[in-house]
Design a protein around this motif. Structure first.
Motif, PDB file in Angstrom:
ATOM      1  N   GLY A 112      57.067  43.480  14.308  1.00  0.00           N
ATOM      2  CA  GLY A 112      57.729  44.951  14.823  1.00  0.00           C
ATOM      3  C   GLY A 112      59.393  44.573  14.649  1.00  0.00           C
ATOM      4  O   GLY A 112      60.075  45.618  14.671  1.00  0.00           O
ATOM      5  N   PHE A 113      59.980  43.690  14.849  1.00  0.00           N
ATOM      6  CA  PHE A 113      61.371  43.336  14.570  1.00  0.00           C
ATOM      7  C   PHE A 113      61.557  41.944  14.235  1.00  0.00           C
ATOM      8  O   PHE A 113      60.434  41.258  13.901  1.00  0.00           O
ATOM      9  CB  PHE A 113      61.946  43.336  16.245  1.00  0.00           C
ATOM     10  N   LEU A 114      62.842  41.529  13.805  1.00  0.00           N
ATOM     11  CA  LEU A 114      63.111  40.206  13.271  1.00  0.00           C
ATOM     12  C   LEU A 114      64.109  39.880  13.848  1.00  0.00           C
ATOM     13  O   LEU A 114      65.422  40.663  14.473  1.00  0.00           O
ATOM     14  CB  LEU A 114      63.495  40.385  11.933  1.00  0.00           C
ATOM     15  N   VAL A 115      64.465  38.543  14.069  1.00  0.00           N
ATOM     16  CA  VAL A 115      65.605  37.825  14.594  1.00  0.00           C
ATOM     17  C   VAL A 115      66.194  37.128  13.343  1.00  0.00           C
ATOM     18  O   VAL A 115      65.604  36.468  12.627  1.00  0.00           O
ATOM     19  CB  VAL A 115      65.314  36.748  15.794  1.00  0.00           C
ATOM     20  N   SER A 116      67.545  37.408  13.304  1.00  0.00           N
ATOM     21  CA  SER A 116      68.195  36.548  12.304  1.00  0.00           C
ATOM     22  C   SER A 116      69.756  36.340  12.414  1.00  0.00           C
ATOM     23  O   SER A 116      70.297  36.826  13.416  1.00  0.00           O
ATOM     24  CB  SER A 116      68.427  37.730  11.195  1.00  0.00           C
ATOM     25  N   ALA A 117      70.308  35.243  11.853  1.00  0.00           N
ATOM     26  CA  ALA A 117      71.942  34.923  12.243  1.00  0.00           C
ATOM     27  C   ALA A 117      72.204  34.396  10.775  1.00  0.00           C
ATOM     28  O   ALA A 117      71.667  33.970   9.812  1.00  0.00           O
ATOM     29  CB  ALA A 117      71.816  33.809  13.163  1.00  0.00           C
ATOM     30  N   SER A 118      73.506  34.602  10.553  1.00  0.00           N
ATOM     31  CA  SER A 118      74.291  34.030   9.291  1.00  0.00           C
ATOM     32  C   SER A 118      75.397  33.534   9.799  1.00  0.00           C
ATOM     33  O   SER A 118      76.574  33.803   9.256  1.00  0.00           O
ATOM     34  CB  SER A 118      74.683  35.389   8.323  1.00  0.00           C
ATOM     35  N   GLY A 119      75.309  32.377  10.523  1.00  0.00           N
ATOM     36  CA  GLY A 119      76.516  31.606  10.767  1.00  0.00           C
ATOM     37  C   GLY A 119      77.313  32.179  12.431  1.00  0.00           C
ATOM     38  O   GLY A 119      78.043  31.343  12.802  1.00  0.00           O
TER      39      GLY A 119
END
Length: 196
Positions: free
Chosen positions: A84-91
Protein backbone atom coordinates in the motif's frame (compact mmCIF):
# COMPACT_ATOMS: atom_id res chain seq x y z
CA UNK A 1 14.52 6.42 -16.35
CA UNK A 2 15.68 9.46 -18.24
CA UNK A 3 19.50 9.56 -18.21
CA UNK A 4 19.86 8.54 -14.57
CA UNK A 5 21.11 5.19 -13.43
CA UNK A 6 18.76 2.73 -11.71
CA UNK A 7 20.10 2.19 -8.18
CA UNK A 8 17.48 -0.24 -6.92
CA UNK A 9 14.88 -2.43 -8.59
CA UNK A 10 12.24 -4.47 -6.72
CA UNK A 11 9.00 -6.32 -7.41
CA UNK A 12 5.94 -5.61 -5.33
CA UNK A 13 4.95 -8.46 -3.04
CA UNK A 14 2.03 -9.26 -5.36
CA UNK A 15 4.52 -9.74 -8.20
CA UNK A 16 2.40 -7.64 -10.56
CA UNK A 17 4.41 -4.40 -10.40
CA UNK A 18 8.07 -3.52 -10.74
CA UNK A 19 9.53 -0.45 -9.01
CA UNK A 20 12.76 1.31 -9.86
CA UNK A 21 14.59 4.00 -7.90
CA UNK A 22 16.92 6.18 -9.98
CA UNK A 23 20.01 8.08 -8.90
CA UNK A 24 17.96 11.28 -9.29
CA UNK A 25 15.59 10.08 -6.53
CA UNK A 26 12.68 9.48 -8.92
CA UNK A 27 10.65 6.27 -8.67
CA UNK A 28 9.04 4.58 -11.68
CA UNK A 29 6.41 1.86 -11.57
CA UNK A 30 5.74 -0.68 -14.30
CA UNK A 31 2.54 -2.73 -14.14
CA UNK A 32 1.55 -5.92 -15.86
CA UNK A 33 -2.05 -5.95 -16.99
CA UNK A 34 -4.35 -8.18 -14.96
CA UNK A 35 -5.11 -10.64 -17.72
CA UNK A 36 -5.85 -14.32 -17.85
CA UNK A 37 -2.18 -15.05 -18.56
CA UNK A 38 -1.50 -14.68 -14.84
CA UNK A 39 -4.04 -17.38 -14.05
CA UNK A 40 -2.66 -19.64 -16.79
CA UNK A 41 0.83 -19.52 -15.29
CA UNK A 42 2.27 -17.88 -18.38
CA UNK A 43 3.45 -14.65 -16.80
CA UNK A 44 6.77 -14.29 -18.61
CA UNK A 45 9.11 -11.65 -19.94
CA UNK A 46 7.20 -11.86 -23.23
CA UNK A 47 4.34 -9.91 -21.62
CA UNK A 48 5.65 -6.34 -21.51
CA UNK A 49 4.73 -4.18 -18.51
CA UNK A 50 3.58 -0.60 -18.98
CA UNK A 51 4.92 2.44 -17.13
CA UNK A 52 2.17 3.51 -14.75
CA UNK A 53 1.41 6.87 -13.18
CA UNK A 54 -1.66 8.13 -11.28
CA UNK A 55 -4.18 10.14 -13.28
CA UNK A 56 -3.18 13.40 -11.59
CA UNK A 57 0.42 12.95 -12.79
CA UNK A 58 2.12 12.90 -9.39
CA UNK A 59 5.75 11.75 -9.24
CA UNK A 60 7.39 9.94 -6.34
CA UNK A 61 10.69 11.73 -5.75
CA UNK A 62 13.10 11.60 -2.83
CA UNK A 63 14.92 14.65 -1.52
CA UNK A 64 18.36 14.63 -3.17
CA UNK A 65 19.43 18.22 -2.38
CA UNK A 66 23.02 18.40 -1.22
CA UNK A 67 23.73 14.74 -2.06
CA UNK A 68 27.12 13.31 -2.92
CA UNK A 69 27.72 12.36 -6.57
CA UNK A 70 25.45 9.55 -7.86
CA UNK A 71 28.08 6.85 -7.39
CA UNK A 72 28.47 7.67 -3.69
CA UNK A 73 24.89 8.46 -2.62
CA UNK A 74 23.09 5.81 -0.63
CA UNK A 75 19.67 4.91 -2.03
CA UNK A 76 17.17 2.33 -0.79
CA UNK A 77 13.54 1.31 -1.08
CA UNK A 78 11.25 -1.13 0.77
CA UNK A 79 7.63 -2.25 0.56
CA UNK A 80 5.48 -3.73 3.32
CA UNK A 81 3.69 -7.00 2.58
CA UNK A 82 0.42 -5.26 1.54
CA UNK A 83 2.15 -3.00 -1.06
CA UNK A 84 0.00 0.00 0.00
CA UNK A 85 2.94 2.36 0.51
CA UNK A 86 6.69 2.39 0.14
CA UNK A 87 9.52 3.85 2.18
CA UNK A 88 12.52 5.19 0.32
CA UNK A 89 15.60 7.39 0.68
CA UNK A 90 18.26 8.75 -1.65
CA UNK A 91 20.92 10.00 0.75
CA UNK A 92 18.62 12.43 2.54
CA UNK A 93 15.39 12.03 4.58
CA UNK A 94 13.33 8.86 4.39
CA UNK A 95 10.01 9.36 2.60
CA UNK A 96 6.81 7.34 2.74
CA UNK A 97 4.79 7.36 -0.50
CA UNK A 98 1.21 6.17 -1.06
CA UNK A 99 1.36 3.66 -3.95
CA UNK A 100 -1.96 4.50 -5.65
CA UNK A 101 -1.56 8.29 -5.71
CA UNK A 102 2.27 8.67 -5.40
CA UNK A 103 1.69 11.37 -2.78
CA UNK A 104 4.29 11.81 -0.06
CA UNK A 105 2.63 10.74 3.18
CA UNK A 106 5.52 11.89 5.39
CA UNK A 107 9.27 12.49 5.34
CA UNK A 108 11.28 11.68 8.44
CA UNK A 109 14.75 10.99 9.92
CA UNK A 110 17.00 13.48 8.15
CA UNK A 111 20.66 12.41 7.87
CA UNK A 112 23.45 12.29 8.66
CA UNK A 113 23.94 9.41 8.74
CA UNK A 114 22.13 8.36 5.57
CA UNK A 115 20.01 5.21 5.25
CA UNK A 116 21.71 2.57 3.09
CA UNK A 117 19.11 -0.22 3.16
CA UNK A 118 15.60 -0.90 4.46
CA UNK A 119 13.53 -3.97 5.37
CA UNK A 120 9.99 -4.34 6.70
CA UNK A 121 9.18 -6.72 9.53
CA UNK A 122 7.36 -9.73 8.03
CA UNK A 123 4.45 -9.62 10.51
CA UNK A 124 4.18 -5.91 11.33
CA UNK A 125 3.94 -3.26 8.60
CA UNK A 126 4.62 -0.60 11.23
CA UNK A 127 8.16 -1.81 11.95
CA UNK A 128 11.03 -1.14 9.57
CA UNK A 129 14.74 -1.88 9.96
CA UNK A 130 16.96 0.93 8.69
CA UNK A 131 20.60 0.18 7.91
CA UNK A 132 22.78 3.29 7.96
CA UNK A 133 26.12 4.39 6.57
CA UNK A 134 27.53 4.69 10.12
CA UNK A 135 27.14 0.88 10.66
CA UNK A 136 24.08 1.19 12.95
CA UNK A 137 20.75 -0.57 12.35
CA UNK A 138 17.69 1.20 13.69
CA UNK A 139 14.43 -0.57 14.43
CA UNK A 140 11.89 2.15 13.67
CA UNK A 141 8.17 2.37 14.47
CA UNK A 142 6.15 3.91 11.62
CA UNK A 143 3.16 3.96 13.96
CA UNK A 144 4.83 6.31 16.47
CA UNK A 145 7.61 7.68 14.19
CA UNK A 146 10.36 6.89 16.64
CA UNK A 147 13.41 4.68 16.93
CA UNK A 148 12.61 1.64 19.11
CA UNK A 149 16.11 0.09 19.18
CA UNK A 150 19.59 0.56 17.77
CA UNK A 151 21.61 -2.52 16.88
CA UNK A 152 25.40 -2.27 16.77
CA UNK A 153 27.77 -4.94 15.57
CA UNK A 154 29.21 -3.86 12.22
CA UNK A 155 32.28 -1.69 11.69
CA UNK A 156 31.27 -0.22 8.29
CA UNK A 157 28.02 0.77 6.56
CA UNK A 158 25.13 -1.66 6.43
CA UNK A 159 24.76 -3.10 2.92
CA UNK A 160 21.84 -5.50 3.34
CA UNK A 161 18.94 -6.38 5.66
CA UNK A 162 16.53 -9.28 5.57
CA UNK A 163 13.95 -10.55 8.05
CA UNK A 164 12.97 -14.12 8.78
CA UNK A 165 10.19 -15.01 11.22
CA UNK A 166 12.56 -14.97 14.22
CA UNK A 167 15.64 -13.06 13.08
CA UNK A 168 16.98 -10.01 11.31
CA UNK A 169 20.04 -10.72 9.18
CA UNK A 170 22.40 -7.88 8.34
CA UNK A 171 25.44 -7.63 6.10
CA UNK A 172 27.98 -4.86 6.08
CA UNK A 173 30.79 -3.40 4.04
CA UNK A 174 33.02 -4.91 6.76
CA UNK A 175 32.30 -8.40 5.26
CA UNK A 176 30.40 -9.41 8.42
CA UNK A 177 27.06 -11.20 8.45
CA UNK A 178 25.10 -10.77 11.70
CA UNK A 179 21.91 -12.43 12.90
CA UNK A 180 19.75 -10.65 15.48
CA UNK A 181 17.00 -12.17 17.63
CA UNK A 182 13.70 -10.31 17.08
CA UNK A 183 11.51 -12.37 19.38
CA UNK A 184 12.42 -10.43 22.52
CA UNK A 185 14.14 -7.11 23.12
CA UNK A 186 15.76 -6.82 19.63
CA UNK A 187 19.21 -6.26 21.06
CA UNK A 188 20.75 -9.71 21.19
CA UNK A 189 23.13 -10.64 18.41
CA UNK A 190 22.84 -14.41 17.95
CA UNK A 191 25.71 -14.91 15.50
CA UNK A 192 28.34 -13.00 13.58
CA UNK A 193 30.44 -14.42 10.76
CA UNK A 194 33.02 -13.13 8.34
CA UNK A 195 31.91 -13.64 4.73
CA UNK A 196 35.31 -13.26 3.05
Amino acid sequence: MDSHKVVQLIYTNSGLDLLALSSSGIHKVWKWKHINAIHLGSQTASIAPKVWQPTKGAVMCNDVSGNKPDEESAACIALPKHDGFLVSASGRKLSMFQMTTFHTMISFMPPPPAATCLAFHPRDNNIIAIGREDSVIQIYSLEFFQVKRELRGHMKQITGLSFSWTSLVSSGADAQLCMWDITGAWNWKKKSRSIV
